[in-house]
Design a protein around this motif. Structure first.
Motif, PDB file in Angstrom:
ATOM      1  N   LYS A  18      17.015  88.368  57.674  1.00 40.84           N
ATOM      2  CA  LYS A  18      15.954  87.315  57.815  1.00 40.84           C
ATOM      3  C   LYS A  18      14.946  87.824  58.770  1.00 40.84           C
ATOM      4  N   ALA A  19      13.591  87.493  58.574  1.00 41.61           N
ATOM      5  CA  ALA A  19      12.213  87.963  59.261  1.00 41.61           C
ATOM      6  C   ALA A  19      11.565  87.036  59.727  1.00 41.61           C
ATOM      7  N   ALA A  20      11.027  86.835  60.848  1.00 45.20           N
ATOM      8  CA  ALA A  20      10.017  86.065  61.096  1.00 45.20           C
ATOM      9  C   ALA A  20       9.009  86.436  62.195  1.00 45.20           C
ATOM     10  N   LYS A  21       7.583  86.033  61.930  1.00 42.18           N
ATOM     11  CA  LYS A  21       6.685  86.584  62.764  1.00 42.18           C
ATOM     12  C   LYS A  21       6.234  85.266  63.541  1.00 42.18           C
ATOM     13  N   VAL A  62      11.628  92.986  53.526  1.00 45.59           N
ATOM     14  CA  VAL A  62      11.343  91.634  54.258  1.00 45.59           C
ATOM     15  C   VAL A  62      10.216  91.701  55.253  1.00 45.59           C
ATOM     16  N   LEU A  63      10.261  93.103  55.930  1.00 45.26           N
ATOM     17  CA  LEU A  63       9.103  93.072  57.136  1.00 45.26           C
ATOM     18  C   LEU A  63       7.878  93.178  56.109  1.00 45.26           C
ATOM     19  N   GLN A  64       7.540  93.876  55.024  1.00 45.89           N
ATOM     20  CA  GLN A  64       6.310  93.738  54.325  1.00 45.89           C
ATOM     21  C   GLN A  64       6.021  92.231  54.028  1.00 45.89           C
ATOM     22  N   GLU A  65       7.286  91.388  53.401  1.00 47.51           N
ATOM     23  CA  GLU A  65       6.814  90.256  52.860  1.00 47.51           C
ATOM     24  C   GLU A  65       6.449  89.312  53.996  1.00 47.51           C
TER      25      GLU A  65
END
Length: 72
Positions: A18-21, A62-65
């Motif tokens: 999971k990634a969140a900005k 996931v980082l690109q998305e």
């Protein structure tokens, strides 16, 4: 002057990435974007990465998305 700080957060588990900005502005935290990807069972075992190249590819994905996805 606007005081703003951005962060990129990554959570790795046996089952998903999971990634969140996020960004903080004037003492408040805002979610800019989130995404996740399933981790195939063969790639992880009890918290250890068993297929590093494949997991690295998923992390890149996931980082690109998360960079291109916005929360509405």
């Amino acid at each position: 002057m606007i005081n703003q700080t951005s962060t990129l957060n990554l959570d790795i588990s046996d089952f998903s990435l999971k990634a969140a900005k996020l960004h903080a502005r004037r003492g408040d935290i805002y979610i800019d974007s989130v995404t996740e990807a399933a981790v195939p069972e063969a790639h992880m075992d009890k918290g250890r990465i068993t297929q590093p190249e494949q997991v690295a590819g998923l992390i890149k994905k996931v980082l690109q998305e998360v960079e291109g996805r916005r929360v509405h």
